[in-house]
Design a protein around this motif. Structure first.
Motif, PDB file in Angstrom:
ATOM      1  N   GLU A 189       0.813  -1.209   0.000  1.00 48.53           N
ATOM      2  CA  GLU A 189       0.000   0.000   0.000  1.00 48.53           C
ATOM      3  C   GLU A 189       0.853   1.269   0.000  1.00 48.53           C
ATOM      4  O   GLU A 189       0.469   2.286  -0.573  1.00 48.53           O
ATOM      5  CB  GLU A 189      -0.912  -0.033   1.232  1.00 48.53           C
ATOM      6  N   ALA A 216      -1.113  -3.869   3.268  1.00 45.54           N
ATOM      7  CA  ALA A 216      -2.492  -4.061   3.720  1.00 45.54           C
ATOM      8  C   ALA A 216      -2.853  -5.523   3.479  1.00 45.54           C
ATOM      9  O   ALA A 216      -2.854  -5.982   2.334  1.00 45.54           O
ATOM     10  CB  ALA A 216      -3.429  -3.143   2.946  1.00 45.54           C
ATOM     11  N   LYS A 242      -3.116  -3.661   8.763  1.00 44.90           N
ATOM     12  CA  LYS A 242      -2.076  -2.937   8.033  1.00 44.90           C
ATOM     13  C   LYS A 242      -0.781  -2.985   8.828  1.00 44.90           C
ATOM     14  O   LYS A 242      -0.775  -2.729  10.031  1.00 44.90           O
ATOM     15  CB  LYS A 242      -2.502  -1.498   7.778  1.00 44.90           C
ATOM     16  N   GLY A 249       4.561  -0.258   3.602  1.00 42.08           N
ATOM     17  CA  GLY A 249       3.405  -0.745   4.339  1.00 42.08           C
ATOM     18  C   GLY A 249       2.607  -1.731   3.511  1.00 42.08           C
ATOM     19  O   GLY A 249       2.493  -1.576   2.293  1.00 42.08           O
TER      20      GLY A 249
END
Length: 157
Positions: A61, A73, A79, A71
């Motif tokens: 993401e 998801a 997350k 990051g």
């Protein structure tokens, strides 16, 4: 107690490289130590160079063009942020090499994301790597106690 992650590999959070895992509250940065971004763990490597892999399967993401953080998801809404070093955004990408990935890509757990020259970064930065759950999606996530971890070892109980 209800368990968030079933036994299927796509719902676990794993060590993104070999190292020593310790409490995020010991990180020398209040944003991480005080869990302002979420709960997680900190990892240290003794190697000069490492490849930081995806700690979970999902969509990439966020992927900073400097390579210092990314990051993921997960399909279940959780997350996870991987932040490599403290203040390493100031290195402006020096010491980081993004490996054929771009924001929006789907990744599998343990897929290589960034190569990191820890020896180079250690001259100016703390090279602790944080793995933080920035959104637990209402689920209970409990991290394991400090220990030595190998690439792919589960970080959660």
């Amino acid at each position: 107690m209800f368990h968030l992650f079933n036994k299927k590999k796509e719902n676990v959070i794993v060590a993104p490289f070999d190292g020593e895992m310790f409490s995020i509250t010991e990180v020398k940065d209040p944003v991480f130590a005080q869990k302002m971004m979420g709960d997680g763990v900190a990892l240290k490597s003794t190697k000069d160079k490492i490849t930081v892999c995806a700690p979970a399967s999902g969509q990439l993401e966020v992927l900073f063009n400097t390579g210092h953080a990314f990051g993921i998801a997960l399909d279940n809404g959780v997350k996870v942020l991987v932040h490599i070093g403290l203040d390493t955004v100031n290195a402006k990408g020096g010491g980081f090499k993004i490996l054929n990935k771009k924001q929006g890509d789907n990744v599998k757990a343990l897929e290589p994301i960034v190569e990191v020259d820890l020896a180079k970064l250690a001259k100016d930065y703390d090279t602790t790597v944080m793995v933080v759950v920035t959104d637990a999606a209402g689920k209970q996530i409990t991290f394991k106690n400090p220990m030595t971890v190998a690439l792919g070892d589960s970080l959660i109980q």
